[in-house]
Design a protein around this motif. Structure first.
Motif, PDB file in Angstrom:
ATOM      1  N   ASN A  39       0.938  -1.165  -0.121  1.00  0.00           N
ATOM      2  CA  ASN A  39       0.239   0.490   0.259  1.00  0.00           C
ATOM      3  C   ASN A  39       0.728   1.071   0.279  1.00  0.00           C
ATOM      4  O   ASN A  39       0.175   2.268   0.071  1.00  0.00           O
ATOM      5  CB  ASN A  39      -1.186  -0.411   0.996  1.00  0.00           C
ATOM      6  CG  ASN A  39      -0.442   0.128   2.310  1.00  0.00           C
ATOM      7  OD1 ASN A  39       0.669   0.794   2.551  1.00  0.00           O
ATOM      8  ND2 ASN A  39      -1.311  -0.170   3.516  1.00  0.00           N
ATOM      9  N   THR A  42       6.256   1.640   2.626  1.00  0.00           N
ATOM     10  CA  THR A  42       7.561   2.041   3.144  1.00  0.00           C
ATOM     11  C   THR A  42       7.891   3.206   1.873  1.00  0.00           C
ATOM     12  O   THR A  42       9.490   3.412   2.024  1.00  0.00           O
ATOM     13  CB  THR A  42       8.124   0.718   3.401  1.00  0.00           C
ATOM     14  OG1 THR A  42       7.617  -0.252   1.816  1.00  0.00           O
ATOM     15  CG2 THR A  42       7.792   0.343   4.681  1.00  0.00           C
ATOM     16  N   ASP A  59       6.391  -4.329  -7.997  1.00  0.00           N
ATOM     17  CA  ASP A  59       5.024  -5.117  -7.345  1.00  0.00           C
ATOM     18  C   ASP A  59       4.522  -5.585  -8.760  1.00  0.00           C
ATOM     19  O   ASP A  59       4.704  -5.249  -9.736  1.00  0.00           O
ATOM     20  CB  ASP A  59       4.239  -4.742  -6.703  1.00  0.00           C
ATOM     21  CG  ASP A  59       3.307  -5.246  -5.647  1.00  0.00           C
ATOM     22  OD1 ASP A  59       2.851  -5.936  -5.857  1.00  0.00           O
ATOM     23  OD2 ASP A  59       3.728  -5.004  -4.412  1.00  0.00           O
ATOM     24  N   ILE A  80       8.081 -10.791  -9.376  1.00  0.00           N
ATOM     25  CA  ILE A  80       9.738 -10.494  -9.540  1.00  0.00           C
ATOM     26  C   ILE A  80      10.930 -10.947 -10.336  1.00  0.00           C
ATOM     27  O   ILE A  80      11.895 -10.631 -10.364  1.00  0.00           O
ATOM     28  CB  ILE A  80       9.705 -10.320  -7.744  1.00  0.00           C
ATOM     29  CG1 ILE A  80      11.387  -9.080  -7.654  1.00  0.00           C
ATOM     30  CG2 ILE A  80      10.070 -11.674  -7.047  1.00  0.00           C
ATOM     31  CD1 ILE A  80      11.315  -7.795  -7.693  1.00  0.00           C
ATOM     32  N   ASP A 101      10.623  -6.532   0.839  1.00  0.00           N
ATOM     33  CA  ASP A 101       9.395  -6.525   1.999  1.00  0.00           C
ATOM     34  C   ASP A 101       8.169  -7.166   0.895  1.00  0.00           C
ATOM     35  O   ASP A 101       7.223  -6.552   0.232  1.00  0.00           O
ATOM     36  CB  ASP A 101       9.059  -5.160   2.124  1.00  0.00           C
ATOM     37  CG  ASP A 101       8.027  -5.398   3.155  1.00  0.00           C
ATOM     38  OD1 ASP A 101       7.286  -6.260   3.874  1.00  0.00           O
ATOM     39  OD2 ASP A 101       6.981  -4.111   3.330  1.00  0.00           O
TER      40      ASP A 101
HETATM   41  C1  LIG Z   1       4.310  -7.063   2.900  1.00  0.00           C
HETATM   42  S1  LIG Z   1       3.324  -6.104   1.117  1.00  0.00           S
HETATM   43  C2  LIG Z   1       4.364  -4.703   0.605  1.00  0.00           C
HETATM   44  C3  LIG Z   1       4.099  -3.935   1.569  1.00  0.00           C
HETATM   45  C4  LIG Z   1       4.261  -2.689   1.261  1.00  0.00           C
HETATM   46  N1  LIG Z   1       6.039  -2.145   1.779  1.00  0.00           N
HETATM   47  C5  LIG Z   1       4.056  -1.348   2.638  1.00  0.00           C
HETATM   48  O1  LIG Z   1       5.277  -0.675   3.352  1.00  0.00           O
HETATM   49  O2  LIG Z   1       2.973  -1.039   2.242  1.00  0.00           O
HETATM   50  C6  LIG Z   1       4.038  -7.544  -0.255  1.00  0.00           C
HETATM   51  C7  LIG Z   1       4.058  -7.019  -1.393  1.00  0.00           C
HETATM   52  O3  LIG Z   1       4.346  -8.152  -2.023  1.00  0.00           O
HETATM   53  C8  LIG Z   1       4.106  -8.007  -3.271  1.00  0.00           C
HETATM   54  N2  LIG Z   1       4.714  -9.267  -3.976  1.00  0.00           N
HETATM   55  C9  LIG Z   1       4.983 -10.307  -3.370  1.00  0.00           C
HETATM   56  N3  LIG Z   1       5.513 -11.123  -4.208  1.00  0.00           N
HETATM   57  C10 LIG Z   1       5.765 -10.814  -5.448  1.00  0.00           C
HETATM   58  C11 LIG Z   1       6.703 -11.141  -6.460  1.00  0.00           C
HETATM   59  N4  LIG Z   1       6.185 -12.537  -6.294  1.00  0.00           N
HETATM   60  N5  LIG Z   1       6.060 -10.753  -7.332  1.00  0.00           N
HETATM   61  C12 LIG Z   1       5.880  -9.489  -7.813  1.00  0.00           C
HETATM   62  N6  LIG Z   1       5.490  -8.591  -6.085  1.00  0.00           N
HETATM   63  C13 LIG Z   1       4.737  -9.524  -5.223  1.00  0.00           C
HETATM   64  C14 LIG Z   1       3.142  -8.407  -2.568  1.00  0.00           C
HETATM   65  O4  LIG Z   1       1.917  -7.730  -4.218  1.00  0.00           O
HETATM   66  C15 LIG Z   1       2.734  -6.888  -2.431  1.00  0.00           C
HETATM   67  O5  LIG Z   1       1.541  -6.183  -2.831  1.00  0.00           O
END
Ligand SMILES: C[S@@+](CC[C@H](N)C(=O)[O-])C[C@H]1O[C@@H](n2cnc3c(N)ncnc32)[C@H](O)[C@@H]1O
Length: 161
Positions: A39, A42, A59, A80, A101
């Motif tokens: 969201n 960070t 993301d 990713i 993250d």
């Molecule tokens: C914990 S959230 C990030 C929170 C963010 N740092 C914040 O402070 O709002 C994890 C994010 O990683 C993304 N994500 C998880 N696995 C992923 C992947 N394999 N490729 C791309 N994005 C990924 C998810 O869509 C999610 O939005």
């Protein structure tokens, strides 16, 4: 500890580690990579701490607060495992700081993604650059203590050699 306490401590650890990492790379030129826009919390904190640095954000989708969405050149959308290799080709070893993250509720999946990311970071992060992560990273790098007051394992800080 209640889930609320645990959540608050995780965010406190995240903020303290972001601030420690930014201070550590003060003398090192280079962009920041933010892996996991979420969201945008960070990302927003990082851009306030480092208004003069470029920050590239990864993301698979955009679900951030509208005020916390990077412009198109700084947003790398997709899995990713596709976008990070593209970043290696685009940036090479020029990155000062990575904040990863990417965690979800799937511990096995988290470890798999962390391992994948760790395999590419040495091709991106400058010697002396810093990686902080919500997951342990199997990185060939110096693992550092967390800022005072944080329990080991809440977050992870590495300095690339
Ligand atoms: C914990 S959230 C990030 C929170 C963010 N740092 C914040 O402070 O709002 C994890 C994010 O990683 C993304 N994500 C998880 N696995 C992923 C992947 N394999 N490729 C791309 N994005 C990924 C998810 O869509 C999610 O939005």
């Amino acid at each position: 500890m209640s889930r609320l306490d645990s959540f608050i401590r995780r965010l406190e650890a995240q903020r303290a580690c972001l601030e420690r990492a930014v201070a550590m790379v003060e003398g090192l030129d280079g962009p920041i990579l933010e892996l996991g826009l979420g969201n945008g919390r960070t990302y927003d904190h990082l851009r306030q701490l480092c208004p003069a640095r470029e920050i590239f954000v990864f993301d698979r989708q955009v679900a951030a607060h509208p005020d916390c969405i990077p412009d198109a050149d700084h947003l790398l959308l997709g899995d990713i495992r596709e976008t990070l290799p593209q970043a290696v080709a685009r940036f090479g070893r020029t990155i000062a700081l990575v904040h990863s993250d990417m965690g979800t509720g799937d511990a096995v999946g988290n470890a798999r993604v962390a391992k994948y990311i760790a395999g590419l970071l040495p091709k991106l992060v400058l010697p002396g650059g810093v990686v902080i992560s919500d997951q342990p990273q199997p990185l060939d790098a110096e693992a550092l203590d967390l800022p005072e007051g944080l329990s080991p394992g809440r977050y992870f800080i590495y300095r690339m050699t």
